[in-house]
Scaffold this active site. Structure first.
Site, PDB file in Angstrom:
ATOM      1  N   HIS A  78       0.836  -1.209   0.000  1.00  0.00           N
ATOM      2  CA  HIS A  78       0.000   0.000   0.000  1.00  0.00           C
ATOM      3  C   HIS A  78       0.860   1.243   0.000  1.00  0.00           C
ATOM      4  CE1 HIS A  78       1.100  -0.355   4.257  1.00  0.00           C
ATOM      5  NE2 HIS A  78       0.831   0.941   4.380  1.00  0.00           N
ATOM      6  N   ASP A 110       0.547   4.951   2.011  1.00  0.00           N
ATOM      7  CA  ASP A 110      -0.258   5.523   3.090  1.00  0.00           C
ATOM      8  C   ASP A 110      -1.124   6.636   2.498  1.00  0.00           C
ATOM      9  OD1 ASP A 110       0.917   3.821   4.951  1.00  0.00           O
ATOM     10  OD2 ASP A 110       2.513   5.242   5.450  1.00  0.00           O
ATOM     11  N   HIS A 114       4.806   0.161   0.115  1.00  0.00           N
ATOM     12  CA  HIS A 114       5.476  -0.667   1.123  1.00  0.00           C
ATOM     13  C   HIS A 114       4.540  -1.718   1.691  1.00  0.00           C
ATOM     14  CE1 HIS A 114       3.621   2.753   3.181  1.00  0.00           C
ATOM     15  NE2 HIS A 114       3.637   2.070   4.322  1.00  0.00           N
ATOM     16  N   ARG A 128       7.050  -8.487  16.137  1.00  0.00           N
ATOM     17  CA  ARG A 128       7.659  -7.229  15.698  1.00  0.00           C
ATOM     18  C   ARG A 128       6.750  -6.064  16.066  1.00  0.00           C
ATOM     19  NH1 ARG A 128       7.175  -4.372  10.654  1.00  0.00           N
ATOM     20  NH2 ARG A 128       8.898  -2.892  10.536  1.00  0.00           N
TER      21      ARG A 128
HETATM   22  C1  LIG Z   1      -5.723   6.732   7.681  1.00  0.00           C
HETATM   23  C2  LIG Z   1      -5.173   5.561   7.873  1.00  0.00           C
HETATM   24  C3  LIG Z   1      -5.708   4.264   7.386  1.00  0.00           C
HETATM   25  C4  LIG Z   1      -4.629   3.287   7.695  1.00  0.00           C
HETATM   26  C5  LIG Z   1      -4.051   3.878   8.939  1.00  0.00           C
HETATM   27  C6  LIG Z   1      -3.908   5.338   8.587  1.00  0.00           C
HETATM   28  C7  LIG Z   1      -2.758   5.501   7.575  1.00  0.00           C
HETATM   29  C8  LIG Z   1      -2.441   4.262   6.765  1.00  0.00           C
HETATM   30  C9  LIG Z   1      -3.619   3.295   6.514  1.00  0.00           C
HETATM   31  C10 LIG Z   1      -3.220   1.828   6.333  1.00  0.00           C
HETATM   32  C11 LIG Z   1      -2.080   1.475   7.271  1.00  0.00           C
HETATM   33  C12 LIG Z   1      -2.786   1.480   4.935  1.00  0.00           C
HETATM   34  C13 LIG Z   1      -2.685  -0.046   4.787  1.00  0.00           C
HETATM   35  C14 LIG Z   1      -3.981  -0.742   5.082  1.00  0.00           C
HETATM   36  C15 LIG Z   1      -4.535  -0.414   6.497  1.00  0.00           C
HETATM   37  C16 LIG Z   1      -5.911  -0.991   6.611  1.00  0.00           C
HETATM   38  C17 LIG Z   1      -3.678  -1.157   7.521  1.00  0.00           C
HETATM   39  O1  LIG Z   1      -3.152  -2.251   7.176  1.00  0.00           O
HETATM   40  O2  LIG Z   1      -3.572  -0.756   8.674  1.00  0.00           O
HETATM   41  C18 LIG Z   1      -4.567   1.121   6.633  1.00  0.00           C
HETATM   42  C19 LIG Z   1      -5.003   1.817   7.892  1.00  0.00           C
HETATM   43  C20 LIG Z   1      -6.449   1.631   8.237  1.00  0.00           C
HETATM   44  O3  LIG Z   1      -7.332   1.823   7.378  1.00  0.00           O
HETATM   45  O4  LIG Z   1      -6.715   1.350   9.375  1.00  0.00           O
HETATM   46  O1  LIG Z   2       5.291  -1.960  10.279  1.00  0.00           O
HETATM   47  C1  LIG Z   2       5.798  -1.388   9.341  1.00  0.00           C
HETATM   48  O2  LIG Z   2       7.028  -1.364   9.150  1.00  0.00           O
HETATM   49  C2  LIG Z   2       4.942  -0.668   8.334  1.00  0.00           C
HETATM   50  C3  LIG Z   2       3.597  -0.281   8.872  1.00  0.00           C
HETATM   51  C4  LIG Z   2       2.761   0.452   7.891  1.00  0.00           C
HETATM   52  O3  LIG Z   2       3.001   0.424   6.725  1.00  0.00           O
HETATM   53  C5  LIG Z   2       1.619   1.253   8.351  1.00  0.00           C
HETATM   54  O4  LIG Z   2       1.259   1.202   9.534  1.00  0.00           O
HETATM   55  O5  LIG Z   2       1.072   1.985   7.501  1.00  0.00           O
HETATM   56 FE   LIG Z   3       2.007   2.139   5.696  1.00  0.00          FE
END
Ligand SMILES: C=C1C[C@]23C[C@H]1CC[C@H]2[C@]1(C)CCC[C@@](C)(C(=O)O)[C@H]1[C@@H]3C(=O)O
Ligand SMILES: O=C(O)CCC(=O)C(=O)O
Ligand SMILES: [Fe+2]
Length: 386
Positions: free
Chosen positions: A243, A245, A299, A309
């Site tokens: 994804h 951010d 990433h 982790r």
């Molecule tokens: C606004 C946000 C949504 C998420 C947390 C913050 C910034 C990054 C987003 C996220 C990390 C992107 C990857 C997918 C996600 C669902 C996650 O894996 O946490 C995303 C976050 C979220 O929607 O909770």
């Molecule tokens: O854990 C990590 O190194 C990445 C986490 C991440 O991509 C996120 O929280 O948006």
């Molecule tokens: Fe991220």
């Protein structure tokens, strides 16, 4: 919690204190010792490897940059500009954030995530909201579930705001006061660091140092604590899927366990942990503010069978009333204007209710805003709102 009756094997994370080791169970694990639940398996789209090449990422000495040393400012801005055009990631060191304070935050994270589920769920994140505790996004996505637990807190820039501390006290109770204080202190420090980073980005883009500093003065940001339990089959799961951010600039602190990977030129690389440094990555909102000149960093995070982790992410976000619009100077450098004007809550709402953030979030958002039509995203979000 039901997981199609199938369960994953878990060993206790090595960083637990002895008395907790016997008790820790990942909330999405169970009793069958051999299976990862199907909803967690990413194998079709994902070739896990812990042996990826290391990405060549510049490291910026922020103290030197802030001191104004002319030749270093030139060098730092050139390196940042190159990195952000290529893949959107760089490191900062000598950043002014107390590393011992970060250690205390990691201690609190260990304590929090290894608490029994019913304690963590006192701060349960509700569907459609951005704050609170959640594991594996249960109920939010239908498949490709992330192998992680998260705790997200609001961090507003206002001097006297104690949003993170108040939230912890209100939801978890006064015995978690030291957590509230640690997260609050961390949010304030990372907010200050964020200001320096956007000054650096302003200069590297060839506009003023002040431009983004002013834009983010009253930011309304998110501090997110990530916890990735061990998994006996780490090669078929992902802690966080690929994804960008959706937020503006992410300041990430990793513990000593590796797991972060970045995609550059269609090739995945690993980003080794350095607890002395912060990883800075560009998010979708900043990409649109630069009219696409700076790339959103693609990433993901992998997990492993030996060590749980932790990572901590400060997601810098504009205040909710700010219009996100690239300045004319940047549009002139890379015409035409590529994104519609919007306010951050629109993109946030899309990622919480309609679209699962992936590598294409910004393009999907652009289509949605411009055409005003419902998204056909291929997303596996289970409950898109109307
Ligand atoms: C606004 C946000 C949504 C998420 C947390 C913050 C910034 C990054 C987003 C996220 C990390 C992107 C990857 C997918 C996600 C669902 C996650 O894996 O946490 C995303 C976050 C979220 O929607 O909770
Ligand atoms: O854990 C990590 O190194 C990445 C986490 C991440 O991509 C996120 O929280 O948006
Ligand atoms: Fe991220």
């Amino acid at each position: 919690m039901a997981l199609n009756g199938k369960v994953a094997t878990e060993s206790a994370p090595s960083n637990l204190n002895e008395e907790m080791k016997g008790e820790y169970r990942p909330p999405f694990g169970g009793s069958d010792e051999s299976k990862v639940p199907e909803d967690f398996i990413w194998s079709e789209k994902f070739e896990a490897s812990e042996l990826l090449p290391v990405l060549d990422v510049p490291t910026i000495d922020l103290e030197k940059f802030m001191s104004g040393d002319k030749s270093y400012v030139e060098e730092a801005t050139r390196l940042v500009d190159e990195a952000c055009r290529q893949h959107g990631i760089f490191f900062v060191v000598n950043h002014g954030v107390d590393i011992e304070m970060m250690g205390r935050v990691h201690d609190c994270m260990n304590e929090f995530f290894t608490m029994p589920l019913d304690v963590k769920q006192r701060a349960k994140r509700k569907v459609g909201e951005s704050y609170g505790y959640t594991n594996s996004f249960f109920g939010r996505f239908a498949s490709n579930l992330p192998w992680k637990e998260t705790f997200s807190l609001r961090c507003v820039a206002a001097q006297n705001s104690s949003a993170a501390h108040d939230y912890v006290l209100d939801t978890l109770g006064s015995s978690f006061s030291h957590h509230g204080k640690a997260y609050q202190e961390c949010g304030i420090a990372l907010n200050e660091l964020g200001t320096k980073i956007v000054e650096l980005l302003g200069l590297s883009l060839g506009i003023s140092r002040e431009y983004f500093k002013n834009f983010y003065k009253d930011n309304d940001s998110i501090l997110r604590l990530n916890y990735y339990p061990t998994c006996d089959k780490p090669e078929v799961v992902l802690g966080t899927g690929p994804h960008t951010d959706p937020t503006s600039v992410t300041i990430l602190h990793q513990d000593p366990v590796s797991g972060l990977q970045v995609c550059s030129n269609d090739q995945w690389y690993s980003i080794p942990p350095n607890p002395e440094a912060f990883v800075i990555n560009i998010g979708d909102t900043f990409t649109s503010l630069t009219n696409g000149i700076y790339k959103g960093c693609i990433h993901r995070a992998v997990v492993n069978s030996m060590n749980a982790r932790k990572s901590l992410a400060f997601f810098l976000c504009p205040s909710h009333d700010k219009v996100v619009r690239a300045p004319e100077e940047l549009v002139e450098k890379s015409p035409p204007r590529k994104y519609p004007d919007y306010k951050w809550p629109m993109l946030l709402e899309m990622t919480q209710k309609r679209y699962r953030p992936d590598c294409n979030t910004l393009e999907a958002f652009k289509t949605w805003v411009q055409e005003g039509k419902a998204l056909d995203t291929g997303s596996t979000m289970t409950a898109p709102s109307a």
